[in-house]
Design a protein around this motif. Structure first.
Motif, PDB file in Angstrom:
ATOM      1  N   UNK A 187      90.701  13.768  49.341  1.00 51.89           N
ATOM      2  CA  UNK A 187      91.217  13.777  50.420  1.00 51.89           C
ATOM      3  C   UNK A 187      90.766  14.120  51.872  1.00 51.89           C
ATOM      4  N   UNK A 188      89.256  14.431  51.687  1.00 48.34           N
ATOM      5  CA  UNK A 188      88.408  15.397  51.883  1.00 48.34           C
ATOM      6  C   UNK A 188      87.279  14.087  52.124  1.00 48.34           C
ATOM      7  N   UNK A 189      86.852  12.992  50.521  1.00 47.54           N
ATOM      8  CA  UNK A 189      86.270  11.714  50.932  1.00 47.54           C
ATOM      9  C   UNK A 189      87.260  11.144  51.685  1.00 47.54           C
ATOM     10  N   UNK A 190      88.358  10.388  51.656  1.00 48.47           N
ATOM     11  CA  UNK A 190      88.552  10.124  52.580  1.00 48.47           C
ATOM     12  C   UNK A 190      88.862   9.732  53.874  1.00 48.47           C
ATOM     13  N   UNK A 191      89.270  11.116  54.310  1.00 49.41           N
ATOM     14  CA  UNK A 191      89.010  11.573  55.982  1.00 49.41           C
ATOM     15  C   UNK A 191      87.721  11.105  56.166  1.00 49.41           C
ATOM     16  N   UNK A 192      86.652  11.456  55.130  1.00 52.04           N
ATOM     17  CA  UNK A 192      84.714  11.392  56.000  1.00 52.04           C
ATOM     18  C   UNK A 192      84.563   9.929  56.135  1.00 52.04           C
ATOM     19  N   UNK A 193      85.214   8.819  55.370  1.00 55.08           N
ATOM     20  CA  UNK A 193      85.154   7.142  55.408  1.00 55.08           C
ATOM     21  C   UNK A 193      85.754   6.831  56.643  1.00 55.08           C
ATOM     22  N   UNK A 194      86.978   7.688  57.044  1.00 54.42           N
ATOM     23  CA  UNK A 194      87.543   6.997  57.937  1.00 54.42           C
ATOM     24  C   UNK A 194      86.680   7.363  59.543  1.00 54.42           C
ATOM     25  N   UNK A 195      85.743   8.716  58.786  1.00 51.91           N
ATOM     26  CA  UNK A 195      84.803   9.009  60.210  1.00 51.91           C
ATOM     27  C   UNK A 195      84.523   7.862  60.272  1.00 51.91           C
ATOM     28  N   UNK A 196      83.279   8.002  59.634  1.00 53.21           N
ATOM     29  CA  UNK A 196      82.216   6.673  59.079  1.00 53.21           C
ATOM     30  C   UNK A 196      83.038   5.384  60.496  1.00 53.21           C
ATOM     31  N   UNK A 197      84.149   5.168  59.832  1.00 50.95           N
ATOM     32  CA  UNK A 197      84.264   3.595  59.735  1.00 50.95           C
ATOM     33  C   UNK A 197      84.561   3.757  61.151  1.00 50.95           C
ATOM     34  N   UNK A 198      85.022   5.065  62.347  1.00 48.95           N
ATOM     35  CA  UNK A 198      85.503   4.738  63.637  1.00 48.95           C
ATOM     36  C   UNK A 198      84.161   5.084  63.831  1.00 48.95           C
ATOM     37  N   UNK A 199      82.824   5.448  63.942  1.00 49.35           N
ATOM     38  CA  UNK A 199      81.460   6.008  63.876  1.00 49.35           C
ATOM     39  C   UNK A 199      81.051   4.778  63.964  1.00 49.35           C
ATOM     40  N   UNK A 200      81.407   3.439  62.860  1.00 47.77           N
ATOM     41  CA  UNK A 200      80.500   1.908  62.621  1.00 47.77           C
ATOM     42  C   UNK A 200      81.046   1.412  64.091  1.00 47.77           C
TER      43      UNK A 200
END
Length: 94
Positions: free
Chosen positions: A6-19
């Protein structure tokens, strides 16, 4: 293990939004550069004044993008954790 996933999925979403925010900021920065080139090529004070206003509007848009680039309370462009974010808005000056 499920928690880590779940934390990895959240991290991916954060990076996508930042990108996405970075891409939008890059486009605005390119527009700002065009405004600067146009204004510097002109000797007309009215054109330069309008360019200054346009540049300031782009600055506001960039600051707003940086502040809004968050997912689940995480903002990598404006302090990491929006609950404890410091004021790191871009300081662009004409």
């Amino acid at each position: 293990l499920a928690s880590q996933l779940d934390q990895m999925g959240l991290s991916i979403k954060v990076l996508e939004q930042t990108g996405k925010a970075i891409e939008a900021i890059q486009k605005l920065a390119e527009s700002a550069m065009g405004i600067i080139r146009s204004a510097s090529a002109s000797t007309d004070n009215m054109i330069r004044s309008q360019a200054r206003l346009s540049f300031q509007e782009i600055k506001i848009q960039i600051n707003n993008l940086a502040q809004d680039a968050n997912f689940a309370g995480k903002n990598l462009l404006n302090g990491g954790d929006t609950a404890n974010a410091y004021n790191s808005v871009f300081d662009l000056r004409v």
